[in-house]
Design an enzyme around this catalytic site. Structure first.
Site, mmCIF file in Angstrom:
data_model
loop_
_atom_site.group_PDB
_atom_site.id
_atom_site.type_symbol
_atom_site.label_atom_id
_atom_site.label_comp_id
_atom_site.label_asym_id
_atom_site.label_seq_id
_atom_site.Cartn_x
_atom_site.Cartn_y
_atom_site.Cartn_z
ATOM 1 N N GLY A 289 0.854 -1.191 0.000
ATOM 2 C CA GLY A 289 0.000 0.000 0.000
ATOM 3 C C GLY A 289 0.877 1.224 0.000
ATOM 4 O O GLY A 289 2.099 1.123 0.177
ATOM 5 N N TYR B 153 -12.309 4.823 14.435
ATOM 6 C CA TYR B 153 -10.941 5.054 13.987
ATOM 7 C C TYR B 153 -10.159 5.885 15.004
ATOM 8 O O TYR B 153 -9.020 5.540 15.366
ATOM 9 C CB TYR B 153 -10.975 5.770 12.638
ATOM 10 C CG TYR B 153 -9.634 5.957 11.978
ATOM 11 C CD1 TYR B 153 -9.067 4.944 11.208
ATOM 12 C CD2 TYR B 153 -8.935 7.157 12.099
ATOM 13 C CE1 TYR B 153 -7.848 5.115 10.584
ATOM 14 C CE2 TYR B 153 -7.712 7.339 11.481
ATOM 15 C CZ TYR B 153 -7.175 6.321 10.725
ATOM 16 O OH TYR B 153 -5.961 6.488 10.110
ATOM 17 N N LYS C 255 -6.855 4.703 17.210
ATOM 18 C CA LYS C 255 -5.575 5.396 17.090
ATOM 19 C C LYS C 255 -5.137 6.005 18.420
ATOM 20 O O LYS C 255 -3.943 6.028 18.736
ATOM 21 C CB LYS C 255 -5.658 6.462 15.997
ATOM 22 C CG LYS C 255 -5.816 5.890 14.596
ATOM 23 C CD LYS C 255 -4.673 4.955 14.223
ATOM 24 C CE LYS C 255 -4.716 4.539 12.762
ATOM 25 N NZ LYS C 255 -3.587 3.643 12.397
#
Length: 223
Positions: free
Chosen positions: A13, A152, A156
């Protein structure tokens, strides 16, 4: 100098590939760990890193037992696992009132659980050898939050807490643990955003552009 063996999750990626290349150019023998279900994607990656000491190994980072088997195979084939970059990440964006449990759990399993899965299996070997470097790719969203990203941002933020705690446990034994918290980076993930959304984001960045994968890769290689 002994060649260090590095594993980069999400290694195929934009960001993962840049990190693999930076570590290989610094003299590491690199294993790019990623899902193995797309032969064309893997072939493109192998062409891009041709000539560098980088190879691909399939891994589902959300699977605790698979991570254990991966660590054992790397140590068996290469003699050690010295560097781990926990870069694997997905998005499952939704406002909380519409978010499903599956969206919540899938993201936490990959973005946060994977760091535990891999480090838990690798940490004993690092402690025995008296050397280790762990770099976790967090996000500025873990500090500021972001609309539609409770899952998310939580993952994180959790990754940063994981980093600080593990660093305290291992610093005296020759193992450093750091996190890098990028802002918006020009990757396929951000390219999938609507153009008007990207334009608004760039307008808030003092440099007038998104970061590049190479910007982050240099920081990771330094750490």
């Amino acid at each position: 100098m002994t060649t260090r063996v590095a594993a980069v999750t999400g290694g195929i990626g934009g960001l993962g590939t840049a990190i693999c290349k930076a570590l290989a150019r610094d003299g590491c023998s690199v294993v790019a760990a990623d899902l193995g279900g797309d032969p064309a994607r893997i072939a493109r990656f192998e062409r891009e890193v041709d000539g560098l000491d980088i190879r691909f190994m399939a891994l589902d980072v959300s699977d605790f037992d698979a991570c254990g088997a991966f660590v054992r195979e790397v140590q068996s084939r290469f003699g050690s696992l010295d560097v781990i970059v926990n870069n694997a990440g997905i998005t499952r964006d939704s406002t909380l009132r519409k978010m499903t449990h599956a969206q919540w759990q899938a993201l936490l399993d990959v973005n946060l659980g994977s760091a535990f899965n891999l480090c838990r299996h690798a940490i004993d070997g690092m402690l025995e050898r008296g050397f280790g470097r762990i770099v976790n790719i967090s996000s500025i969203s873990g500090q500021t939050g972001n609309f539609g990203q409770t899952n998310y941002a939580a993952a994180k933020a959790g990754l940063h807490g994981f980093t600080m705690s593990l660093a305290r446990e291992t610093a005296g034994r020759g193992i450093t643990v750091n996190s890098v918290s990028p802002g918006y980076i020009a990757t396929p993930m951000t390219a999938a955003m609507p153009e008007h959304v990207r334009e608004k984001i760039v307008a808030t960045i003092p440099a007038g552009r998104m970061g590049t994968p190479e910007d982050i890769a240099r920081a990771v290689a330094f750490l």
